[in-house]
Structures are given as structure tokens and as C-alpha cells.
Design a protein around this motif. Sequence first.
Motif, mmCIF file in Angstrom:
data_model
loop_
_atom_site.group_PDB
_atom_site.id
_atom_site.type_symbol
_atom_site.label_atom_id
_atom_site.label_comp_id
_atom_site.label_asym_id
_atom_site.label_seq_id
_atom_site.Cartn_x
_atom_site.Cartn_y
_atom_site.Cartn_z
ATOM 1 N N LEU A 123 -19.071 -8.653 44.444
ATOM 2 C CA LEU A 123 -19.402 -9.004 45.824
ATOM 3 C C LEU A 123 -19.693 -7.771 46.669
ATOM 4 O O LEU A 123 -18.872 -6.849 46.732
ATOM 5 N N ASP A 124 -20.854 -7.759 47.329
ATOM 6 C CA ASP A 124 -21.102 -6.701 48.309
ATOM 7 C C ASP A 124 -20.374 -7.073 49.604
ATOM 8 O O ASP A 124 -19.713 -8.105 49.686
ATOM 9 N N ARG A 125 -20.488 -6.215 50.619
ATOM 10 C CA ARG A 125 -19.650 -6.425 51.798
ATOM 11 C C ARG A 125 -19.842 -7.804 52.436
ATOM 12 O O ARG A 125 -18.849 -8.507 52.682
ATOM 13 N N PRO A 126 -21.084 -8.242 52.703
ATOM 14 C CA PRO A 126 -21.238 -9.576 53.305
ATOM 15 C C PRO A 126 -20.647 -10.687 52.442
ATOM 16 O O PRO A 126 -20.030 -11.620 52.962
ATOM 17 N N ALA A 127 -20.788 -10.571 51.136
ATOM 18 C CA ALA A 127 -20.252 -11.615 50.256
ATOM 19 C C ALA A 127 -18.722 -11.588 50.247
ATOM 20 O O ALA A 127 -18.064 -12.633 50.196
ATOM 21 N N LEU A 128 -18.149 -10.395 50.325
ATOM 22 C CA LEU A 128 -16.687 -10.292 50.346
ATOM 23 C C LEU A 128 -16.129 -10.814 51.677
ATOM 24 O O LEU A 128 -15.081 -11.471 51.710
ATOM 25 N N ALA A 132 -17.517 -13.171 53.426
ATOM 26 C CA ALA A 132 -17.617 -14.634 53.311
ATOM 27 C C ALA A 132 -16.461 -15.175 52.470
ATOM 28 O O ALA A 132 -15.889 -16.226 52.778
ATOM 29 N N PHE A 133 -16.120 -14.441 51.423
ATOM 30 C CA PHE A 133 -15.014 -14.838 50.557
ATOM 31 C C PHE A 133 -13.710 -14.952 51.365
ATOM 32 O O PHE A 133 -12.973 -15.929 51.256
ATOM 33 N N PHE A 134 -13.432 -13.955 52.209
ATOM 34 C CA PHE A 134 -12.183 -13.991 52.975
ATOM 35 C C PHE A 134 -12.225 -15.051 54.074
ATOM 36 O O PHE A 134 -11.217 -15.702 54.340
ATOM 37 N N LEU A 135 -13.393 -15.230 54.690
ATOM 38 C CA LEU A 135 -13.495 -16.277 55.711
ATOM 39 C C LEU A 135 -13.186 -17.643 55.101
ATOM 40 O O LEU A 135 -12.502 -18.476 55.697
ATOM 41 N N GLU A 136 -13.669 -17.819 53.889
ATOM 42 C CA GLU A 136 -13.437 -19.096 53.216
ATOM 43 C C GLU A 136 -11.953 -19.325 52.914
ATOM 44 O O GLU A 136 -11.480 -20.454 52.901
ATOM 45 N N LEU A 137 -11.228 -18.223 52.730
ATOM 46 C CA LEU A 137 -9.775 -18.342 52.505
ATOM 47 C C LEU A 137 -9.021 -18.544 53.819
ATOM 48 O O LEU A 137 -7.795 -18.630 53.835
ATOM 49 N N GLY A 138 -9.776 -18.558 54.941
ATOM 50 C CA GLY A 138 -9.112 -18.695 56.238
ATOM 51 C C GLY A 138 -8.571 -17.366 56.738
ATOM 52 O O GLY A 138 -7.755 -17.304 57.660
ATOM 53 N N GLU A 139 -9.048 -16.279 56.131
ATOM 54 C CA GLU A 139 -8.624 -14.940 56.541
ATOM 55 C C GLU A 139 -9.679 -14.325 57.457
ATOM 56 O O GLU A 139 -10.785 -14.835 57.558
ATOM 57 N N GLN A 196 -10.606 -3.760 54.255
ATOM 58 C CA GLN A 196 -9.367 -3.214 53.685
ATOM 59 C C GLN A 196 -9.427 -3.191 52.156
ATOM 60 O O GLN A 196 -9.087 -2.194 51.522
ATOM 61 N N VAL A 197 -9.877 -4.297 51.611
ATOM 62 C CA VAL A 197 -9.881 -4.401 50.145
ATOM 63 C C VAL A 197 -10.913 -3.452 49.528
ATOM 64 O O VAL A 197 -10.660 -2.816 48.506
ATOM 65 N N MET A 198 -12.060 -3.326 50.186
ATOM 66 C CA MET A 198 -13.064 -2.387 49.653
ATOM 67 C C MET A 198 -12.515 -0.962 49.617
ATOM 68 O O MET A 198 -12.740 -0.224 48.657
ATOM 69 N N LYS A 199 -11.796 -0.578 50.653
ATOM 70 C CA LYS A 199 -11.224 0.780 50.652
ATOM 71 C C LYS A 199 -10.268 0.971 49.483
ATOM 72 O O LYS A 199 -10.274 2.011 48.825
ATOM 73 N N TRP A 200 -9.450 -0.045 49.239
ATOM 74 C CA TRP A 200 -8.529 0.063 48.095
ATOM 75 C C TRP A 200 -9.302 0.220 46.786
ATOM 76 O O TRP A 200 -8.995 1.076 45.968
ATOM 77 N N ILE A 201 -10.305 -0.620 46.623
ATOM 78 C CA ILE A 201 -11.019 -0.628 45.344
ATOM 79 C C ILE A 201 -11.821 0.666 45.145
ATOM 80 O O ILE A 201 -11.711 1.338 44.123
ATOM 81 N N TYR A 202 -12.644 0.986 46.137
ATOM 82 C CA TYR A 202 -13.624 2.062 45.903
ATOM 83 C C TYR A 202 -13.109 3.443 46.307
ATOM 84 O O TYR A 202 -13.468 4.434 45.689
ATOM 85 N N HIS A 203 -12.278 3.498 47.359
ATOM 86 C CA HIS A 203 -11.803 4.818 47.783
ATOM 87 C C HIS A 203 -10.510 5.203 47.083
ATOM 88 O O HIS A 203 -10.301 6.360 46.753
ATOM 89 N N SER A 247 -0.801 -8.968 53.553
ATOM 90 C CA SER A 247 0.491 -9.654 53.528
ATOM 91 C C SER A 247 0.843 -10.034 52.095
ATOM 92 O O SER A 247 -0.039 -10.195 51.248
ATOM 93 N N LYS A 248 2.121 -10.172 51.863
ATOM 94 C CA LYS A 248 2.593 -10.552 50.533
ATOM 95 C C LYS A 248 1.932 -11.862 50.088
ATOM 96 O O LYS A 248 1.458 -11.983 48.952
ATOM 97 N N ALA A 249 1.858 -12.807 51.014
ATOM 98 C CA ALA A 249 1.282 -14.119 50.677
ATOM 99 C C ALA A 249 -0.176 -13.987 50.259
ATOM 100 O O ALA A 249 -0.613 -14.602 49.280
ATOM 101 N N LEU A 250 -0.921 -13.156 50.972
ATOM 102 C CA LEU A 250 -2.337 -12.973 50.633
ATOM 103 C C LEU A 250 -2.478 -12.304 49.272
ATOM 104 O O LEU A 250 -3.340 -12.653 48.466
ATOM 105 N N ARG A 251 -1.604 -11.348 49.018
ATOM 106 C CA ARG A 251 -1.677 -10.665 47.717
ATOM 107 C C ARG A 251 -1.439 -11.645 46.565
ATOM 108 O O ARG A 251 -2.116 -11.607 45.551
#
Length: 360
Positions: free
Chosen positions: A9-14, A16-23, A30-37, A50-54
Motif C-alpha cells: 500500500l502506498d500512502r493514500p491506500a494505507l 484508506a486502510f486505516f479509515l476503513e478500520l475506523g482509525e 506513523q506506521v510508514m515511519k516504523w516500516i521504512y525509517h 494503542s495496544k488494541a490497534l496493535r
Amino acid sequence: MNKVNLLDLDRPALQAFFLELGEQRFRAEQVMKWIYHEGITDFAAMTNLSKALRVQLDALAEVRPPRLLYERVSVDGTRKWLVQLAGGNCIETVFIPEGDRGTLCVSSQVGCILSCSFCATAQQGFNRNLSTAEIIGQLWLAHQALGGGRAGSREITNVVLMGMGEPLYNFKNVVPALSLMQDDLAFGLSKRRVTLSTSGVVPAIYKLREVSDVSLAVSLHAPNDALRNQLVPLNQRYPLAELMAACKAYIQGLQPRRITWEYVMLDGVNDSEAHARELVTLLRDIPSKVNLIPFNPFPQARYRRSPPAVIDRFRHILTAHDLTTVTRKTRGEDIEAACGQLAGQVEDRSRRQMHLRMAG
Ligand code: SAH
């Protein structure tokens, strides 16, 4: 259920992914920084979620780069990685250090559908397109293998889609990968430092310009249709006049506004003074840079490399007509990592070899 590989997933797709989760959308950042940086693939370690999101992410998604099978290092410092994909095929990724520059040469397909007679990848046949995760995963792996951005580690400063495959025949997966290469939250490379090389898939060149501004390199190899039809059979479908028009349209409004032309130097085939002059005429009204590539041999190759004096003569004719021309230094030849030598381990599913045998 199959987990979503977030590397797809590129940034727009990611977002959309989080919006769909209600996030919220910024979770993507945040997640991109963890993955790529940070090079983190384990959600449990992404401590600003949050723990729940993880826990939820763990159930739905994964960060799964392809697997590094082994590395070979050339006497000149070039490194080649054999990368294993799901399903068992392997592709090759090459890192070419040169001064402050570090160029990563990335593959876009398992094998190649084109049958350029001077290219080792062509002999392998074709198996499938790489996913976005497998394309961007090559940068992710290389970055980690080079030290992951820690002090003293080598950096990837440039990316070229010049490995195995024809990137414009894998448009759908290549475009999001280009976007991640350029995204500050992933690899943050400027459009000058990301180069897509194509053998000339004309309709896809127009389409690419609508969604991307990366630098374009075109594998030309011949200054006229008759010869190019033989060397790059795709030319039979998209002849030079159409290719030139598409390239002119591509660089319209771009900075730097120029096409890089790759021209493999084949002894006695495309390297005469007359060919050089024909090339000057062909490129007369399009801003250009020419890369002369001394032919790199591979088993069963039916060509030889043009002698250095012939390459110099060819280059001088071009430069005398104000064409910027460089002879590409051959790198990583001792580890079969040079242009046209990448083969990986491809299970051919196109049965092209068989068609060729029957036709011949
Ligand atoms: N399919 C795309 C991406 C591959 S780029 C394309 O054709 O542009 C790989 C580059 O190496 C191309 O310019 C290709 O023509 C060149 N090449 C292929 N075989 C070669 C060989 N044996 N020696 C030198 N260059 C070669």
C-alpha cells in the motif's frame, strides 16, 4: 483470510486502510515511519499505536518483505542479492556504490516477456509480475542489508528500474512502488533519482505521465526500425516514430526535461559511424542523454562487445553533435550483476522458449 501486506500500500491506500478500520488517517504516517525509517515489521513494537490497534493489526495485516537468500559482493564493491519470493521464484537486486552515490537496480517482474536477443533475462522466459510489496521490498531489504540508515551505513541515493522485467508491463504494481520511493515517509527520493527504464511500451509511457514524474530511460539500441526490429522485437509493435512522440510528450513540462537513451554496444551490429550519425538525426529535436552500454556477455550470447576504440569513436560523433553521451562503466561483471546479466531463478510459464524452438 489472507492478511493485507502493508508493503503493498502506498500512502493514500494505507490511509484508506486505516479509515476503513475506523482509525484516523495519520495512523498511516506513523506506521510508514516504523516500516521504512525504523525497519520495524512487528506491530507489537510500534509503540505509539494503542495496544488494541496493535492487536487488531496483527490479526488483519502483516509487513512482509521478500526474503534475502544470499549476497554476492564484487571486487568493485557492487553487491547482488538473490531475493526469494513466495512461490519459490527468485529475482535479483543490485547495489552499485560510486563515490557518494549508491544506486539500487530493482527488478519489476520474474523473468521478462520480451525477447531482446542480447539480454540474459530474456533467456529465462517469464513467470509473473512482482507485487508492489516485492518491488518496494527490494529497497526495504537493501536498506537493511546496507545498515538500515545507522551511522556509517551506505545509503541508497538513486533507484533505477533496470533489473529483470519490463516495468511498464507491470504498471498497476509499479506505480504505487514509485510513489513509495518518492514519499518522504518511505524513501524520500526526488524524481531525478528514480528512473524507470522501458524498452518502449508506447501507450504505457503516456499513461505513466498522468500519474508520475519519474525520470525516463528508454532502451533504444538501434537508430532505425529495421535494426531495432531485430534487437528489440517490441519495436515491431511500437516503431520509432511512435516511441519518439511518446517520449517527447513524457518530458513535456518536466524538469529536468530530457530522456536517457540506453544503447548497448554490439560489435559489428549497431556500432558503426553511420549508426552514430543516424542516431544524431533521430535525436535531433528531443532533449537527450545517451548512455552507451558495453555489451555484457552471458552464456549462449551470440554477440560480442564493441572494442573500446569503436565505442570511443561512436561517442565522439555524438558529442560532436552536442549530444550528452557517457559510456556506462561496467560494474559487478565478476558476479554476473552487470546490465543484461540478471537471471535469478525463474520457472518459465510463458513457454516462450518452446514457441521459439518451434518457430525456429
Ligand atoms: N525492460 C526494461 C528494463 C530493463 S533495463 C528495458 O528494457 O529498459 C536493463 C538495461 O540493460 C536495458 O537497457 C537493456 O537493454 C540493457 N541490457 C540488456 N542486456 C544487456 C547486455 N547483455 N549487455 C549490456 N546491456 C544489456
